[in-house]
Design a protein around this motif. Structure first.
Motif, PDB file in Angstrom:
ATOM      1  N   VAL A  11      23.619 -30.948  58.183  1.00 13.99           N
ATOM      2  CA  VAL A  11      22.397 -31.190  58.951  1.00 13.99           C
ATOM      3  C   VAL A  11      21.176 -31.164  58.037  1.00 13.99           C
ATOM      4  O   VAL A  11      20.285 -32.016  58.133  1.00 13.99           O
ATOM      5  N   LYS A  12      21.132 -30.203  57.127  1.00 11.24           N
ATOM      6  CA  LYS A  12      19.999 -30.114  56.193  1.00 11.24           C
ATOM      7  C   LYS A  12      19.891 -31.379  55.354  1.00 11.24           C
ATOM      8  O   LYS A  12      18.798 -31.949  55.193  1.00 11.24           O
ATOM      9  N   ARG A  13      21.001 -31.848  54.830  1.00 12.60           N
ATOM     10  CA  ARG A  13      20.986 -33.059  54.011  1.00 12.60           C
ATOM     11  C   ARG A  13      20.604 -34.279  54.845  1.00 12.60           C
ATOM     12  O   ARG A  13      19.854 -35.148  54.396  1.00 12.60           O
ATOM     13  N   TYR A  14      21.099 -34.352  56.056  1.00 12.07           N
ATOM     14  CA  TYR A  14      20.749 -35.458  56.952  1.00 12.07           C
ATOM     15  C   TYR A  14      19.244 -35.479  57.202  1.00 12.07           C
ATOM     16  O   TYR A  14      18.613 -36.533  57.161  1.00 12.07           O
ATOM     17  N   ASP A  15      18.660 -34.311  57.441  1.00 14.95           N
ATOM     18  CA  ASP A  15      17.213 -34.226  57.668  1.00 14.95           C
ATOM     19  C   ASP A  15      16.431 -34.643  56.428  1.00 14.95           C
ATOM     20  O   ASP A  15      15.413 -35.331  56.527  1.00 14.95           O
ATOM     21  N   GLU A  16      16.889 -34.229  55.240  1.00 16.98           N
ATOM     22  CA  GLU A  16      16.227 -34.624  53.998  1.00 16.98           C
ATOM     23  C   GLU A  16      16.253 -36.140  53.828  1.00 16.98           C
ATOM     24  O   GLU A  16      15.251 -36.747  53.442  1.00 16.98           O
ATOM     25  N   ILE A  17      17.374 -36.745  54.108  1.00 15.14           N
ATOM     26  CA  ILE A  17      17.502 -38.200  53.977  1.00 15.14           C
ATOM     27  C   ILE A  17      16.621 -38.901  55.002  1.00 15.14           C
ATOM     28  O   ILE A  17      15.969 -39.907  54.699  1.00 15.14           O
ATOM     29  N   ALA A  18      16.562 -38.354  56.219  1.00 14.86           N
ATOM     30  CA  ALA A  18      15.781 -38.979  57.290  1.00 14.86           C
ATOM     31  C   ALA A  18      14.286 -39.017  56.982  1.00 14.86           C
ATOM     32  O   ALA A  18      13.601 -39.973  57.348  1.00 14.86           O
ATOM     33  N   VAL A  19      13.755 -38.000  56.306  1.00 11.95           N
ATOM     34  CA  VAL A  19      12.310 -37.949  56.046  1.00 11.95           C
ATOM     35  C   VAL A  19      11.944 -38.457  54.647  1.00 11.95           C
ATOM     36  O   VAL A  19      10.769 -38.504  54.312  1.00 11.95           O
ATOM     37  N   PHE A  20      12.927 -38.859  53.863  1.00 11.92           N
ATOM     38  CA  PHE A  20      12.659 -39.320  52.501  1.00 11.92           C
ATOM     39  C   PHE A  20      11.862 -40.613  52.522  1.00 11.92           C
ATOM     40  O   PHE A  20      12.190 -41.562  53.222  1.00 11.92           O
TER      41      PHE A  20
END
Length: 113
Positions: A11-20
């Motif tokens: 989930v953390k990685r998904y969120d990082e990718i989503a806001v990149f």
């Protein structure tokens, strides 16, 4: 319970990718020739604006000579890495080596034994 940390990483990685938001940058590379020798040059550091890139290019384009004003060498040392606990080992194996938890722990166990 063992799935919770793994799910948190996903989930953390998904969120990082989503806001990149990618930021464009430029680098300068030069292929220089002198007396039959060839030198490859790369400017250290990125140029973050097109205006900065154009200013550098305007200064060097069309020039037939370059003067080397400084050649330096500095020692670089890296501190010893901090020991990893099991969770941190799995995090590093996943993020940097793209290994699953089972694979990472199997390799660590083989190294330990």
């Amino acid at each position: 319970p063992c799935q919770v940390p793994a799910l948190w990483f996903v989930v953390k990685r998904y969120d990082e990718i989503a806001v990149f938001k990618p930021v464009p940058y430029w680098e300068i590379h030069a292929d220089l020739h002198s007396s039959g020798s060839r030198f490859l040059f790369k400017r250290c550091g990125a140029l973050w604006s097109k205006e900065e890139l154009r200013a550098v290019m305007a200064r060097v384009q069309g020039e037939r000579q370059a003067i080397i004003t400084h050649v330096g060498c500095k020692p670089v040392s890296k501190p010893r890495p901090v020991a990893l606990n099991t969770v941190r080992l799995m995090q590093k194996a996943s993020s940097q080596l793209r290994l699953g938890a089972h694979t990472a722990l199997s390799i660590a166990e083989k190294l330990y034994l």
